[in-house]
Design a protein around this motif. Sequence first.
Motif, PDB file in Angstrom:
ATOM      1  N   GLY A 149       1.398  -0.750  -0.038  1.00 32.93           N
ATOM      2  CA  GLY A 149      -0.207   0.090   0.799  1.00 32.93           C
ATOM      3  C   GLY A 149       0.727   1.276  -0.089  1.00 32.93           C
ATOM      4  O   GLY A 149       2.115   1.523  -0.036  1.00 32.93           O
ATOM      5  N   PRO A 150       0.162   2.479   0.084  1.00 35.60           N
ATOM      6  CA  PRO A 150       1.565   3.968   0.344  1.00 35.60           C
ATOM      7  C   PRO A 150       2.258   3.320   1.787  1.00 35.60           C
ATOM      8  O   PRO A 150       1.694   2.637   2.012  1.00 35.60           O
ATOM      9  CB  PRO A 150      -0.141   4.175   1.397  1.00 35.60           C
ATOM     10  N   THR A 151       3.172   4.361   0.485  1.00 32.46           N
ATOM     11  CA  THR A 151       4.371   4.090   1.863  1.00 32.46           C
ATOM     12  C   THR A 151       5.156   5.435   2.154  1.00 32.46           C
ATOM     13  O   THR A 151       6.536   5.279   2.938  1.00 32.46           O
ATOM     14  CB  THR A 151       5.916   3.411   1.074  1.00 32.46           C
ATOM     15  N   ASP A 152       4.304   6.527   1.989  1.00 36.39           N
ATOM     16  CA  ASP A 152       4.307   7.701   2.898  1.00 36.39           C
ATOM     17  C   ASP A 152       4.241   7.248   3.895  1.00 36.39           C
ATOM     18  O   ASP A 152       4.100   6.415   5.202  1.00 36.39           O
ATOM     19  CB  ASP A 152       3.636   8.611   2.665  1.00 36.39           C
ATOM     20  N   VAL A 153       5.966   8.423   5.038  1.00 31.91           N
ATOM     21  CA  VAL A 153       5.528   8.374   6.467  1.00 31.91           C
ATOM     22  C   VAL A 153       3.971   9.187   6.729  1.00 31.91           C
ATOM     23  O   VAL A 153       3.545   9.607   6.343  1.00 31.91           O
ATOM     24  CB  VAL A 153       6.644  10.019   6.717  1.00 31.91           C
ATOM     25  N   ASN A 154       3.527   7.593   8.070  1.00 27.32           N
ATOM     26  CA  ASN A 154       2.833   8.242   9.009  1.00 27.32           C
ATOM     27  C   ASN A 154       1.049   7.192   8.487  1.00 27.32           C
ATOM     28  O   ASN A 154       0.273   7.655   8.577  1.00 27.32           O
ATOM     29  CB  ASN A 154       2.329   9.801   9.487  1.00 27.32           C
ATOM     30  N   VAL A 155       1.151   6.439   7.382  1.00 22.42           N
ATOM     31  CA  VAL A 155       0.764   5.961   6.708  1.00 22.42           C
ATOM     32  C   VAL A 155       0.939   4.124   7.363  1.00 22.42           C
ATOM     33  O   VAL A 155       1.763   3.819   6.911  1.00 22.42           O
ATOM     34  CB  VAL A 155       0.767   5.744   5.215  1.00 22.42           C
TER      35      VAL A 155
END
Length: 92
Positions: free
Chosen positions: A51-57
């Motif tokens: 899934g999304p790998t941005d910080v805070n995901v």
Amino acid sequence: GSTDYGIWSSVAWHPLHNRAAVAFYDSDTGKLWYVFIGDPAAPQAAVEVDGPTDVNVGASCSMFFDPNTVQPSIAYQDVTNGDLYYVLRTAI
């Protein structure tokens, strides 16, 4: 090494395999993971949730087993963008 490895964890009991599974967030990599525990015959390596790998995901994750497929399901939050995600594993 991180003090935040395992933050926002959730545990669920697998009804057929009679063992627990844990979903957790790793703030160093910004990734959500899950692992089955308690099976001495199986490796205890965590599996990265796709899934999304941005910080805070991966924040505030909640894990359960789908009653129809008995596959792990995880709901989690993207803190930065305020989005809610849900993942369901296909057949193991």
